[in-house]
Design an enzyme around this catalytic site. Structure first.
Site, mmCIF file in Angstrom:
data_model
loop_
_atom_site.group_PDB
_atom_site.id
_atom_site.type_symbol
_atom_site.label_atom_id
_atom_site.label_comp_id
_atom_site.label_asym_id
_atom_site.label_seq_id
_atom_site.Cartn_x
_atom_site.Cartn_y
_atom_site.Cartn_z
ATOM 1 N N THR A 1 -69.321 -68.028 53.660
ATOM 2 C CA THR A 1 -69.001 -69.329 54.254
ATOM 3 C C THR A 1 -68.262 -69.161 55.581
ATOM 4 O O THR A 1 -68.237 -70.084 56.384
ATOM 5 C CB THR A 1 -68.128 -70.152 53.284
ATOM 6 O OG1 THR A 1 -67.131 -69.271 52.745
ATOM 7 C CG2 THR A 1 -68.953 -70.719 52.154
ATOM 8 N N ASP A 2 -67.665 -67.974 55.815
ATOM 9 C CA ASP A 2 -66.807 -67.858 57.011
ATOM 10 C C ASP A 2 -67.593 -68.006 58.308
ATOM 11 O O ASP A 2 -67.200 -68.754 59.198
ATOM 12 C CB ASP A 2 -65.928 -66.589 56.994
ATOM 13 C CG ASP A 2 -66.667 -65.265 56.937
ATOM 14 O OD1 ASP A 2 -67.903 -65.254 56.767
ATOM 15 O OD2 ASP A 2 -65.978 -64.218 57.077
ATOM 16 N N ASP B 1 -62.071 -61.341 56.502
ATOM 17 C CA ASP B 1 -61.408 -60.112 56.060
ATOM 18 C C ASP B 1 -60.186 -59.813 56.917
ATOM 19 O O ASP B 1 -59.127 -59.416 56.416
ATOM 20 C CB ASP B 1 -62.382 -58.933 56.135
ATOM 21 C CG ASP B 1 -63.651 -59.182 55.342
ATOM 22 O OD1 ASP B 1 -63.651 -60.102 54.495
ATOM 23 O OD2 ASP B 1 -64.636 -58.470 55.572
HETATM 24 C C1 GLA Z 1 -67.994 -59.485 54.534
HETATM 25 C C2 GLA Z 1 -67.678 -59.991 55.928
HETATM 26 C C3 GLA Z 1 -66.928 -61.315 55.872
HETATM 27 C C4 GLA Z 1 -67.635 -62.314 54.969
HETATM 28 C C5 GLA Z 1 -67.997 -61.665 53.635
HETATM 29 C C6 GLA Z 1 -68.825 -62.577 52.763
HETATM 30 O O1 GLA Z 1 -66.822 -59.147 53.868
HETATM 31 O O2 GLA Z 1 -66.910 -59.061 56.632
HETATM 32 O O3 GLA Z 1 -66.768 -61.828 57.168
HETATM 33 O O4 GLA Z 1 -68.754 -62.861 55.597
HETATM 34 O O5 GLA Z 1 -68.707 -60.466 53.806
HETATM 35 O O6 GLA Z 1 -68.083 -63.655 52.359
#
Ligand code: GLA
Length: 405
Positions: free
Chosen positions: A44-45, A195
């Site tokens: 979703t980010d 993250d």
């Molecule tokens: C990875 C990416 C994040 C996010 C997740 C899925 O961790 O680094 O930015 O998109 O996948 O939620």
């Protein structure tokens, strides 16, 4: 009489020793940043939606020394290789086009990419006290390739160190953006901001409710221990990588779906719009869209449940999130499904894969006194399927990046 020296963690000790061996001097300081678990809100980010990650106790430590020339050298306990370049060469090395090989080995592209992005940001604002040369030694106990953001931990530790030593004065959210830029433009992985924000902003016993459009972040108490529960991480040991295929492909499908709906991002599509969406696009694109739209709603519901009823109330939302990733977004793998199903069958309150998918880890919300039984059941299910033995451990929401020494 000498004062007692506080006990160092293994990673602090390893980073300090490596830096000292490299330079012949003690480091100017030690900085560290954690990995993360995402409680809910997956993919979703980059759709400008909502996420709810928390920082875990596992950390990456950067021991850093100042040099009297204008070069930067990185070393790590993961490899015998060291990479050294002039600070003025960073602009030539980066950016790396999305999907292509980084200009330096991938492990070194994280810290060097942070140095590059920090220089760029500082040049544009005129802050900082000039860039002195730097030696960086990295050690970590964040499992690599497990979907627990070992890369954001390297970025967070490096960004915190350089921000202090170069006096660039950026706040934590700005340092998270520096880390994301390194990941996107130095490593070439088209990831979102979750993250890095989790690694920078984490607090004990809290998850970070992040609006990835405004970047407004609110801490939400998770209260797992108070509820008599624990969060079990089930690392399937199926390695994943975000700079490759599947992640980029999902991102493209989301952008396609948003374009068809005539909105800037899927954040602007609500559950009530889904019936109409189904008539406008092919089945695969629709299911990608449905995952994002329902997942955003599940994040909002999880935050409300945590605030009003506590951690025991979120189990069904975690289970629904996993089903959506397995069936609609199609980013799960048999090992993740087995971990989730066997944990639930052994009595977990909720379980879901966490992180980008295509491998990595799942989490289960478990009664504290049932952790050993659930772990045994997951191990047995893996053995019965002929999978590699999973790594199982509990985590508690922990502090974000900071200077250690
Ligand atoms: C990875 C990416 C994040 C996010 C997740 C899925 O961790 O680094 O930015 O998109 O996948 O939620």
């Amino acid at each position: 009489m000498s004062l007692p020296v506080p006990q160092e963690t293994a990673s602090q000790e390893a980073a300090r020793s490596l830096l000292t061996a490299l330079t012949g001097h003690a480091p100017a300081g030690l900085w560290s940043a954690p990995g993360r678990v995402n409680l809910i809100g997956e993919h979703t980010d980059y759709n400008e939606g909502f996420v709810l990650p928390f920082a875990i106790p596992h950390r990456t430590v950067a021991a850093v020394g100042l040099r009297d020339d204008a070069r930067i050298r990185v070393a790590s306990t993961f490899t015998d290789e060291q990479i050294e370049v002039g600070l003025d060469e960073l602009d030539r090395l980066f950016p790396t086009a999305t999907g292509s090989e980084p200009a330096v080995p991938e492990w070194a592209a994280y810290p060097l990419g942070v140095a590059w992005a920090l220089q760029q940001a500082t040049r544009s604002t005129g802050s900082g006290n000039g860039f002195s040369g730097i030696d960086i030694a990295i050690a970590s106990d964040v499992p690599v390739g497990a979907g627990l953001s070992s890369s954001a931990a390297i970025e967070g530790a490096t960004a915190s160190a350089l921000n202090d030593l170069w006096n660039t004065g950026l706040d934590r959210a700005a340092l998270a953006r520096i880390g994301r830029r390194a990941e996107n433009e130095a490593v070439g992985a088209p990831t979102g901001i979750m993250d890095q924000m989790a690694s920078m902003l984490g607090e004990p016993d809290a998850a970070i409710f992040l609006d990835c459009r405004s970047l407004e972040a609110n801490l939400v108490p998770v209260g797992v221990a108070q509820a008599g529960l624990a969060i079990l991480v089930m690392d399937t040991r199926v390695q994943h990588a975000h700079s490759t295929g599947g992640y980029r492909d999902r991102r493209a499908a989301c952008e396609r779906g948003a374009a068809i709906m005539g909105v800037p991002s899927l954040r602007d599509v609500s559950v009530a719009d889904l019936d109409r969406a189904a008539t406008l696009m092919d089945d695969v694109t629709f299911r990608r869209v449905r995952h994002i739209v329902t997942e955003n709603q599940r994040v909002l519901d999880t935050v409300r449940m945590l605030r009003e009823h506590g951690a025991r109330a979120i189990g069904d939302l975690l289970v629904a999130s996993h089903a959506s990733m397995r069936d609609d977004f199609e980013i799960s793998v048999p090992e993740l499904d087995t971990a989730v199903a066997s944990a639930l069958a052994a009595g977990a309150i909720g379980a879901r894969m966490t992180g980008g998918g295509f491998g990595g880890a799942a989490i289960a919300l478990v009664e504290q006194d049932a952790v050993a039984d659930v772990a045994d059941a997951v191990r047995a299910a893996f053995a019965a399927s002929g999978f590699t033995e999973p790594h199982l451990f509990t985590v508690t929401p922990s502090a974000g990046a900071h200077r250690d020494a």
